[in-house]
Scaffold this motif. Structure first.
Motif, PDB file in Angstrom:
ATOM      1  N   ASP A  36      -0.225   0.794  -7.933  1.00  0.00           N
ATOM      2  CA  ASP A  36      -1.083   1.983  -7.826  1.00  0.00           C
ATOM      3  C   ASP A  36      -0.484   2.964  -6.822  1.00  0.00           C
ATOM      4  O   ASP A  36      -0.261   2.616  -5.657  1.00  0.00           O
ATOM      5  CB  ASP A  36      -2.481   1.551  -7.379  1.00  0.00           C
ATOM      6  N   SER A  37      -0.242   4.184  -7.263  1.00  0.00           N
ATOM      7  CA  SER A  37       0.359   5.194  -6.392  1.00  0.00           C
ATOM      8  C   SER A  37      -0.557   5.588  -5.234  1.00  0.00           C
ATOM      9  O   SER A  37      -0.089   6.136  -4.229  1.00  0.00           O
ATOM     10  CB  SER A  37       0.735   6.441  -7.206  1.00  0.00           C
ATOM     11  N   ARG A  38      -1.848   5.312  -5.335  1.00  0.00           N
ATOM     12  CA  ARG A  38      -2.768   5.642  -4.242  1.00  0.00           C
ATOM     13  C   ARG A  38      -2.530   4.776  -3.016  1.00  0.00           C
ATOM     14  O   ARG A  38      -3.011   5.088  -1.922  1.00  0.00           O
ATOM     15  CB  ARG A  38      -4.218   5.505  -4.717  1.00  0.00           C
ATOM     16  N   LEU A  39      -1.773   3.691  -3.180  1.00  0.00           N
ATOM     17  CA  LEU A  39      -1.474   2.792  -2.063  1.00  0.00           C
ATOM     18  C   LEU A  39      -0.117   3.100  -1.433  1.00  0.00           C
ATOM     19  O   LEU A  39       0.371   2.352  -0.589  1.00  0.00           O
ATOM     20  CB  LEU A  39      -1.509   1.339  -2.544  1.00  0.00           C
ATOM     21  N   ARG A  40       0.499   4.207  -1.832  1.00  0.00           N
ATOM     22  CA  ARG A  40       1.787   4.597  -1.268  1.00  0.00           C
ATOM     23  C   ARG A  40       1.661   4.965   0.212  1.00  0.00           C
ATOM     24  O   ARG A  40       0.570   5.200   0.724  1.00  0.00           O
ATOM     25  CB  ARG A  40       2.352   5.803  -2.018  1.00  0.00           C
ATOM     26  N   GLU A  41       2.839   5.072   0.863  1.00  0.00           N
ATOM     27  CA  GLU A  41       2.877   5.476   2.261  1.00  0.00           C
ATOM     28  C   GLU A  41       2.560   6.964   2.393  1.00  0.00           C
ATOM     29  O   GLU A  41       2.587   7.711   1.397  1.00  0.00           O
ATOM     30  CB  GLU A  41       4.263   5.172   2.849  1.00  0.00           C
ATOM     31  N   ILE A  42       2.276   7.385   3.607  1.00  0.00           N
ATOM     32  CA  ILE A  42       2.047   8.800   3.875  1.00  0.00           C
ATOM     33  C   ILE A  42       3.251   9.596   3.366  1.00  0.00           C
ATOM     34  O   ILE A  42       4.404   9.227   3.589  1.00  0.00           O
ATOM     35  CB  ILE A  42       1.814   9.041   5.384  1.00  0.00           C
ATOM     36  N   ASN A  43       2.973  10.670   2.638  1.00  0.00           N
ATOM     37  CA  ASN A  43       4.034  11.515   2.087  1.00  0.00           C
ATOM     38  C   ASN A  43       4.647  12.335   3.223  1.00  0.00           C
ATOM     39  O   ASN A  43       3.950  13.109   3.885  1.00  0.00           O
ATOM     40  CB  ASN A  43       3.436  12.430   1.014  1.00  0.00           C
ATOM     41  N   MET A  44       5.955  12.171   3.431  1.00  0.00           N
ATOM     42  CA  MET A  44       6.634  12.862   4.526  1.00  0.00           C
ATOM     43  C   MET A  44       7.337  14.132   4.083  1.00  0.00           C
ATOM     44  O   MET A  44       8.112  14.723   4.839  1.00  0.00           O
ATOM     45  CB  MET A  44       7.616  11.903   5.201  1.00  0.00           C
ATOM     46  N   GLY A  45       7.079  14.583   2.850  1.00  0.00           N
ATOM     47  CA  GLY A  45       7.535  15.887   2.405  1.00  0.00           C
ATOM     48  C   GLY A  45       9.019  16.136   2.626  1.00  0.00           C
ATOM     49  O   GLY A  45       9.871  15.332   2.253  1.00  0.00           O
ATOM     50  N   ASP A  46       9.317  17.264   3.279  1.00  0.00           N
ATOM     51  CA  ASP A  46      10.710  17.683   3.479  1.00  0.00           C
ATOM     52  C   ASP A  46      11.476  16.773   4.434  1.00  0.00           C
ATOM     53  O   ASP A  46      12.711  16.862   4.509  1.00  0.00           O
ATOM     54  CB  ASP A  46      10.754  19.116   4.042  1.00  0.00           C
ATOM     55  N   TRP A  47      10.759  15.926   5.157  1.00  0.00           N
ATOM     56  CA  TRP A  47      11.430  15.063   6.122  1.00  0.00           C
ATOM     57  C   TRP A  47      11.858  13.715   5.543  1.00  0.00           C
ATOM     58  O   TRP A  47      12.492  12.922   6.226  1.00  0.00           O
ATOM     59  CB  TRP A  47      10.521  14.816   7.329  1.00  0.00           C
ATOM     60  N   GLU A  48      11.519  13.456   4.291  1.00  0.00           N
ATOM     61  CA  GLU A  48      11.887  12.166   3.714  1.00  0.00           C
ATOM     62  C   GLU A  48      13.403  12.000   3.720  1.00  0.00           C
ATOM     63  O   GLU A  48      14.152  12.899   3.330  1.00  0.00           O
ATOM     64  CB  GLU A  48      11.365  12.038   2.283  1.00  0.00           C
ATOM     65  N   LEU A  80       1.870  12.310  14.898  1.00  0.00           N
ATOM     66  CA  LEU A  80       0.876  13.343  15.194  1.00  0.00           C
ATOM     67  C   LEU A  80       1.245  14.689  14.575  1.00  0.00           C
ATOM     68  O   LEU A  80       0.515  15.663  14.751  1.00  0.00           O
ATOM     69  CB  LEU A  80       0.710  13.495  16.708  1.00  0.00           C
ATOM     70  N   THR A  81       2.353  14.752  13.862  1.00  0.00           N
ATOM     71  CA  THR A  81       2.785  15.983  13.227  1.00  0.00           C
ATOM     72  C   THR A  81       2.795  15.796  11.717  1.00  0.00           C
ATOM     73  O   THR A  81       3.383  14.836  11.215  1.00  0.00           O
ATOM     74  CB  THR A  81       4.206  16.376  13.682  1.00  0.00           C
ATOM     75  N   GLN A  82       2.135  16.683  10.996  1.00  0.00           N
ATOM     76  CA  GLN A  82       2.201  16.637   9.541  1.00  0.00           C
ATOM     77  C   GLN A  82       3.531  17.219   9.099  1.00  0.00           C
ATOM     78  O   GLN A  82       3.893  18.351   9.461  1.00  0.00           O
ATOM     79  CB  GLN A  82       1.044  17.422   8.914  1.00  0.00           C
ATOM     80  N   ALA A  83       4.283  16.464   8.310  1.00  0.00           N
ATOM     81  CA  ALA A  83       5.596  16.917   7.857  1.00  0.00           C
ATOM     82  C   ALA A  83       5.458  18.130   6.945  1.00  0.00           C
ATOM     83  O   ALA A  83       4.479  18.238   6.193  1.00  0.00           O
ATOM     84  CB  ALA A  83       6.307  15.787   7.119  1.00  0.00           C
ATOM     85  N   PRO A  84       6.409  19.052   6.962  1.00  0.00           N
ATOM     86  CA  PRO A  84       6.380  20.180   6.030  1.00  0.00           C
ATOM     87  C   PRO A  84       6.342  19.676   4.585  1.00  0.00           C
ATOM     88  O   PRO A  84       7.183  18.890   4.168  1.00  0.00           O
ATOM     89  CB  PRO A  84       7.703  20.910   6.316  1.00  0.00           C
ATOM     90  N   GLY A  85       5.325  20.108   3.843  1.00  0.00           N
ATOM     91  CA  GLY A  85       5.176  19.650   2.467  1.00  0.00           C
ATOM     92  C   GLY A  85       4.627  18.243   2.344  1.00  0.00           C
ATOM     93  O   GLY A  85       4.555  17.702   1.232  1.00  0.00           O
ATOM     94  N   GLY A  86       4.220  17.634   3.461  1.00  0.00           N
ATOM     95  CA  GLY A  86       3.741  16.254   3.455  1.00  0.00           C
ATOM     96  C   GLY A  86       2.230  16.152   3.543  1.00  0.00           C
ATOM     97  O   GLY A  86       1.510  17.149   3.479  1.00  0.00           O
ATOM     98  N   GLU A  87       1.763  14.922   3.707  1.00  0.00           N
ATOM     99  CA  GLU A  87       0.329  14.633   3.746  1.00  0.00           C
ATOM    100  C   GLU A  87      -0.208  14.608   5.164  1.00  0.00           C
ATOM    101  O   GLU A  87       0.520  14.321   6.122  1.00  0.00           O
ATOM    102  CB  GLU A  87       0.051  13.254   3.129  1.00  0.00           C
ATOM    103  N   SER A  88      -1.507  14.825   5.266  1.00  0.00           N
ATOM    104  CA  SER A  88      -2.248  14.560   6.495  1.00  0.00           C
ATOM    105  C   SER A  88      -2.909  13.190   6.362  1.00  0.00           C
ATOM    106  O   SER A  88      -2.974  12.620   5.268  1.00  0.00           O
ATOM    107  CB  SER A  88      -3.320  15.629   6.717  1.00  0.00           C
TER     108      SER A  88
END
Length: 217
Positions: free
Chosen positions: A96-108, A129-137
């Protein structure tokens, strides 16, 4: 124990929760996110082995569990090793994709050292404590995990393999933790990599305490 709403109950069933074992990105100090396939290291496979042996002992034999995991390769690899010890076919997993890790957007994929202080970390809490650009909160994680919990029938005990930050939010929700002011989301205590817990209707018990490091996405 904090009050727990009925829609976050496991309905008396045991939910065994663990994060994946150490990966090549963990070892290299790179941000994983979800898109890149980051296989387990030798230590990661050893951690999965330890969790599998511990779960088999805890169960006192082999019994049917519902198998659930994040759809990332590292979570499924970990599940496959754990399942050997409890004599279950990991192909029966619901990924299930809902159990994935926090999306780190441009920092992946970026090395932590190359962020030059852009990512603030609370080392006491083990939190980004910082939301990655394009990532999740963290609020985004709460939303997807709440929908996952509500969708579960909890008709049998369940084994769930997820990720560091995601599993902490899930455990926080299922044990009725209040939102942390820093991130506006419930967050259970950090556990070393290779750890596994059991949650039943808001009560958490440690099944196995690993010897790995804390969370890194």
């Amino acid at each position: 124990m904090n009050s727990l709403s009925s829609d976050l109950s496991t309905r008396g069933k045991r939910l065994f929760i663990a994060r994946h074992g150490e990966t090549i990105f963990n070892l290299a100090g790179r941000i994983q996110g979800n898109d890149a396939h980051t296989p387990l290291t030798q230590r990661g496979f050893a951690q999965a082995d330890e969790m599998g042996r511990a779960l088999a002992r805890y169960l006192g034999g082999f019994s049917g569990l519902d198998l659930v995991a994040s759809d990332t390769g590292r979570a499924l690899q970990t599940l496959s090793v754990v399942c050997e010890h409890i004599e279950m076919d990991w192909h029966q997993v619901t990924a299930d994709s809902r159990l994935r890790e926090i999306n780190m957007g441009d920092w992946e994929g970026i090395y932590y050292n190359d962020l030059n202080g852009q990512l603030r970390i609370d080392h006491d809490q083990g939190l980004f404590l910082t939301q990655a650009p394009g990532g999740e909160s963290y609020s985004d994680i709460v939303s997807r995990l709440r929908t996952w919990i509500v969708d579960q029938p909890f008709e049998r005990d369940m084994l769930l393999i997820s990720h560091g930050m995601t599993s902490r939010v899930l455990r926080g929700l299922l044990t009725g933790q209040p939102p942390l002011a820093l991130i506006d989301a419930p967050m259970a205590d950090s556990l070393p990599q290779g750890s596994m817990v059991q949650i039943v209707d808001g009560v958490e018990t440690i099944v196995h305490l690993g010897a790995g490091e804390g969370e890194k996405a």
